[in-house]
Design a protein around this motif. Structure first.
Motif, short mmCIF file in Angstrom:
data_model
loop_
_atom_site.label_atom_id
_atom_site.label_comp_id
_atom_site.label_asym_id
_atom_site.label_seq_id
_atom_site.Cartn_x
_atom_site.Cartn_y
_atom_site.Cartn_z
N PRO A 45 -0.19 35.75 -30.26
CA PRO A 45 -1.33 36.10 -29.30
C PRO A 45 -2.62 34.95 -29.87
O PRO A 45 -2.42 34.38 -30.74
CB PRO A 45 -2.00 37.37 -30.32
CG PRO A 45 -0.93 37.74 -30.77
CD PRO A 45 0.04 36.67 -31.35
N GLY A 46 -3.20 34.50 -28.60
CA GLY A 46 -4.13 33.53 -28.53
C GLY A 46 -3.59 32.12 -28.04
O GLY A 46 -4.30 31.29 -28.06
N ARG A 47 -2.16 32.15 -27.78
CA ARG A 47 -1.45 30.88 -27.45
C ARG A 47 -0.82 31.01 -26.21
O ARG A 47 0.14 30.02 -25.75
CB ARG A 47 -0.57 30.46 -28.63
CG ARG A 47 -1.11 30.44 -30.06
CD ARG A 47 -0.26 29.71 -30.87
NE ARG A 47 -0.31 28.46 -30.76
CZ ARG A 47 0.27 27.40 -31.26
NH1 ARG A 47 1.04 27.83 -32.48
NH2 ARG A 47 0.43 25.99 -31.19
N VAL A 48 -1.32 31.91 -25.43
CA VAL A 48 -0.65 32.13 -24.22
C VAL A 48 -0.83 31.01 -23.12
O VAL A 48 -0.06 30.45 -22.34
CB VAL A 48 -1.17 33.50 -23.26
CG1 VAL A 48 -0.40 33.73 -22.01
CG2 VAL A 48 -0.83 34.70 -24.47
N GLU A 49 -2.17 30.45 -23.10
CA GLU A 49 -2.33 29.24 -22.40
C GLU A 49 -1.57 28.07 -22.34
O GLU A 49 -1.14 27.73 -21.60
CB GLU A 49 -3.85 28.93 -22.29
CG GLU A 49 -4.35 27.95 -21.50
CD GLU A 49 -5.75 27.53 -21.40
OE1 GLU A 49 -6.62 27.92 -22.10
OE2 GLU A 49 -6.14 26.73 -20.53
N THR A 66 5.90 39.89 -21.77
CA THR A 66 5.70 40.97 -21.93
C THR A 66 4.79 41.34 -23.10
O THR A 66 3.96 40.52 -23.54
CB THR A 66 7.28 41.79 -22.55
OG1 THR A 66 7.09 43.22 -22.45
CG2 THR A 66 7.97 41.28 -23.43
N VAL A 67 4.82 42.60 -23.86
CA VAL A 67 3.64 43.00 -24.68
C VAL A 67 3.48 41.94 -25.76
O VAL A 67 4.58 41.25 -26.29
CB VAL A 67 4.25 44.46 -25.38
CG1 VAL A 67 3.15 44.77 -26.54
CG2 VAL A 67 4.60 45.35 -24.52
N PRO A 68 2.39 41.45 -26.04
CA PRO A 68 1.26 41.91 -25.61
C PRO A 68 0.46 40.81 -24.53
O PRO A 68 -0.81 41.11 -24.48
CB PRO A 68 0.38 41.86 -27.11
CG PRO A 68 0.89 40.79 -27.60
CD PRO A 68 2.15 40.30 -27.13
N HIS A 69 0.99 40.23 -23.88
CA HIS A 69 0.46 39.14 -22.98
C HIS A 69 0.45 39.36 -21.66
O HIS A 69 0.05 38.60 -20.82
CB HIS A 69 1.39 37.94 -23.23
CG HIS A 69 1.64 37.51 -24.51
ND1 HIS A 69 0.59 37.37 -25.49
CD2 HIS A 69 2.72 36.79 -25.24
CE1 HIS A 69 1.23 36.84 -26.77
NE2 HIS A 69 2.38 36.76 -26.42
N LYS A 70 0.76 40.68 -21.02
CA LYS A 70 1.06 40.87 -19.70
C LYS A 70 -0.26 40.66 -18.89
O LYS A 70 -0.54 40.69 -17.61
CB LYS A 70 1.53 42.17 -19.40
CG LYS A 70 2.84 42.38 -19.58
CD LYS A 70 3.23 43.84 -19.01
CE LYS A 70 4.95 43.94 -19.54
NZ LYS A 70 5.20 45.37 -18.77
N GLN A 71 -1.59 41.06 -19.64
CA GLN A 71 -2.87 40.92 -18.99
C GLN A 71 -3.38 39.38 -19.33
O GLN A 71 -3.76 38.86 -18.11
CB GLN A 71 -3.81 41.99 -19.67
CG GLN A 71 -3.83 43.18 -18.69
CD GLN A 71 -3.13 44.25 -19.66
OE1 GLN A 71 -3.12 44.06 -20.87
NE2 GLN A 71 -2.05 45.04 -19.12
N GLU A 72 -3.34 39.01 -20.37
CA GLU A 72 -3.94 37.64 -20.72
C GLU A 72 -3.28 36.71 -19.92
O GLU A 72 -3.97 35.63 -19.49
CB GLU A 72 -3.63 37.41 -22.17
CG GLU A 72 -3.65 36.12 -22.78
CD GLU A 72 -5.15 35.83 -23.11
OE1 GLU A 72 -5.91 36.58 -23.17
OE2 GLU A 72 -5.30 34.68 -23.57
N VAL A 73 -2.09 36.80 -19.90
CA VAL A 73 -1.24 35.53 -18.86
C VAL A 73 -1.96 35.45 -17.61
O VAL A 73 -1.72 34.51 -16.89
CB VAL A 73 0.31 35.74 -18.79
CG1 VAL A 73 0.32 36.86 -17.88
CG2 VAL A 73 1.04 34.59 -18.48
N MET A 74 -2.61 36.43 -16.73
CA MET A 74 -3.15 36.46 -15.44
C MET A 74 -4.33 35.38 -15.53
O MET A 74 -4.42 34.66 -14.12
CB MET A 74 -3.52 37.75 -14.93
CG MET A 74 -2.60 38.83 -15.10
SD MET A 74 -3.18 40.52 -14.77
CE MET A 74 -3.22 40.63 -13.03
N LYS A 75 -4.79 34.88 -16.49
CA LYS A 75 -5.78 34.08 -16.58
C LYS A 75 -5.22 32.61 -16.18
O LYS A 75 -5.93 31.52 -15.75
CB LYS A 75 -6.57 34.03 -17.72
CG LYS A 75 -7.26 35.25 -17.99
CD LYS A 75 -8.32 35.17 -19.17
CE LYS A 75 -8.12 35.69 -20.37
NZ LYS A 75 -8.67 35.20 -21.75
#
Ligand code: ATR
Length: 279
Positions: A45-49, A66-75
Motif C-alpha cells: 500500500p502506498g506504492r501503487v503509483e 486487486t485488493v487493496p488497490h482497486k480504487q487507488e489505481v484509478m488515480k
C-alpha cells in the motif's frame, strides 16, 4: 517458452501469495498457444503509483489489480472505461499510448457467468446481499441488464443507502431500495433473483450465511453467490434446500480472467473446453 517476444502481464495485490490469477492466466496461455507470461506482483500500500509507472516503463502489456488497490489505481491511469467508472473500481489495466486504460471485468465476468448459467435478469425482482465493492459491481450488472427492482440488504443500513443513491442516480430511477439485513423478514417478494456479495460464508467461516432462516430462502428461486471458497456456500445450500437454483462464484472468477485476457490479446479464441479446464 518465454522468449524476448513474450508479452508480460501480472497481478498487483497485497498480499499476492494466495492469488489464483497467475495459475489461471498461464494456463490460458498454454491452452490458447499465446506467447504471454503472467507474474505475481506484490505491491505494498502506498506504492501503487510507482508500480503503475514502473510496469509501463517495463513494457507490461497489462495487469490485473486487486485488493487493496482497486480504487487507488484509478488515480494513475490515462483513461477509465465507463462501466469501471460507474463501479468505482478498476481490476484490469490495458496498455495504451501514454499509459494504462482501466477496466472492471468483475461486472462483465458476473454477467457472462449468469448468461452461461441461463440466468435471466430482465424484469426480475432482485435481492442483493452486501453493499461493498463487489456489491457495487453486481448492482451495476443487475441494473444495466434490466432488473425491475433491487432490494439491497446490508448489515450496515448506511452503506446500503449510500450504494442505492449512487446506482439510482446513475440509472435515473429508484431501482435500488436499501434495507438493513436484520430487517430481512420485512422483505416482501417471491421468485426473486438473489446475488450474494458479502464475505459471510467465505472460508474459513463456512458455517455462516447472511440470513440464518431457512423459511426466508423460499422467496428466492435463483441465486448467485460470488464467493468461490468454498465452491458450495451455506447460502447456496439454503437456496437449494428451499427448492431454488444456486450457482457459486467460480465461473465469475474464471470469466473475469477470460475477459481481461481478451483485452490484452484480442485475437485469442477461447473454447468451451479451455474455460471448463480452468476449474
Ligand atoms: P468487497 O469489496 O469484497 O465487497 P467490502 O467492501 O469490505 O468487500 O464489503 C464486504 C461486505 O460484506 C459488506 O457489505 C459488509 O457489510 P457492512 O457494510 O455492514 O460492513 C459485508 N459483511 C462482512 N462481514 C459481515 C458479517 N459478519 N455479517 C454481515 N455482513 C457482513
Amino acid at each position: 517458452m518465454i522468449s524476448g517476444k513474450s508479452k508480460v502481464c501480472g497481478v498487483m495485490a497485497y498480499p499476492v501469495e494466495h492469488s489464483m490469477s497467475p495459475l489461471m492466466h498461464n494456463y490460458y496461455s498454454e491452452k490458447t498457444g499465446t506467447d504471454l507470461v503472467y507474474v505475481p506482483l506484490k505491491v505494498e500500500p502506498g506504492r501503487v503509483e510507482e508500480a503503475v509507472k514502473g510496469a509501463y516503463a517495463l513494457n507490461f502489456t497489462g495487469m490485473n489489480v486487486t485488493v487493496p488497490h482497486k480504487q487507488e489505481v484509478m488515480k494513475y491511469l490515462v483513461d477509465i472505461d465507463e462501466d469501471a467508472k460507474a463501479i468505482g473500481a478498476v481490476n484490469t489495466l490495458v496498455r495504451t499510448d501514454g499509459g494504462y486504460k482501466g477496466y472492471n471485468t468483475d461486472a462483465a465476468g458476473l454477467k457472462r457467468a449468469m448468461t452461461e448459467a441461463g440466468i435471466e435478469i430482465r424484469d426480475r425482482t432482485c435481492i442483493l446481499f452486501g453493499a461493498g465493492g463487489a456489491a457495487r459491481a453486481a448492482a451495476c450488472v443487475l441494473a444495466k441488464e434490466g432488473a425491475s427492482v433491487i432490494y439491497v440488504l446490508n448489515r450496515s443500513l448506511e452503506k446500503a443507502e449510500a450504494l442505492s443513491e449512487i446506482v439510482n442516480e446513475r440509472f435515473g430511477r429508484r431501482i435500488m431500495l436499501p434495507m438493513a439485513l436484520d430487517d430481512y423478514g420485512k422483505l416482501e417478494c417471491s421468485s426473486c433473483l438473489a446475488v450474494q456479495t458479502t464475505s459471510v460464508g467465505m472460508h474459513p467461516n463456512v458455517d455462516h450465511a447472511p440470513v440464518e432462516d431457512a423459511e426466508f430462502y423460499k422467496k428466492i428461486d435463483t441465486a448467485v453467490d460470488i464467493v468461490y471458497t468454498p465452491m458450495e456456500t451455506k447460502f447456496m445450500k439454503y437456496v437449494r434446500a428451499a427448492g431454488g437454483k444456486a450457482v457459486g462464484g467460480l465461473d465469475m472468477l474464471i470469466y473475469q480472467g477470460v475477459i481481461a485476457y481478451e483485452l490484452w490479446n484480442p485475437e485469442t479464441v477461447f473454447t468451451r473446453e479451455m474455460i471448463d479446464g480452468a476449474r
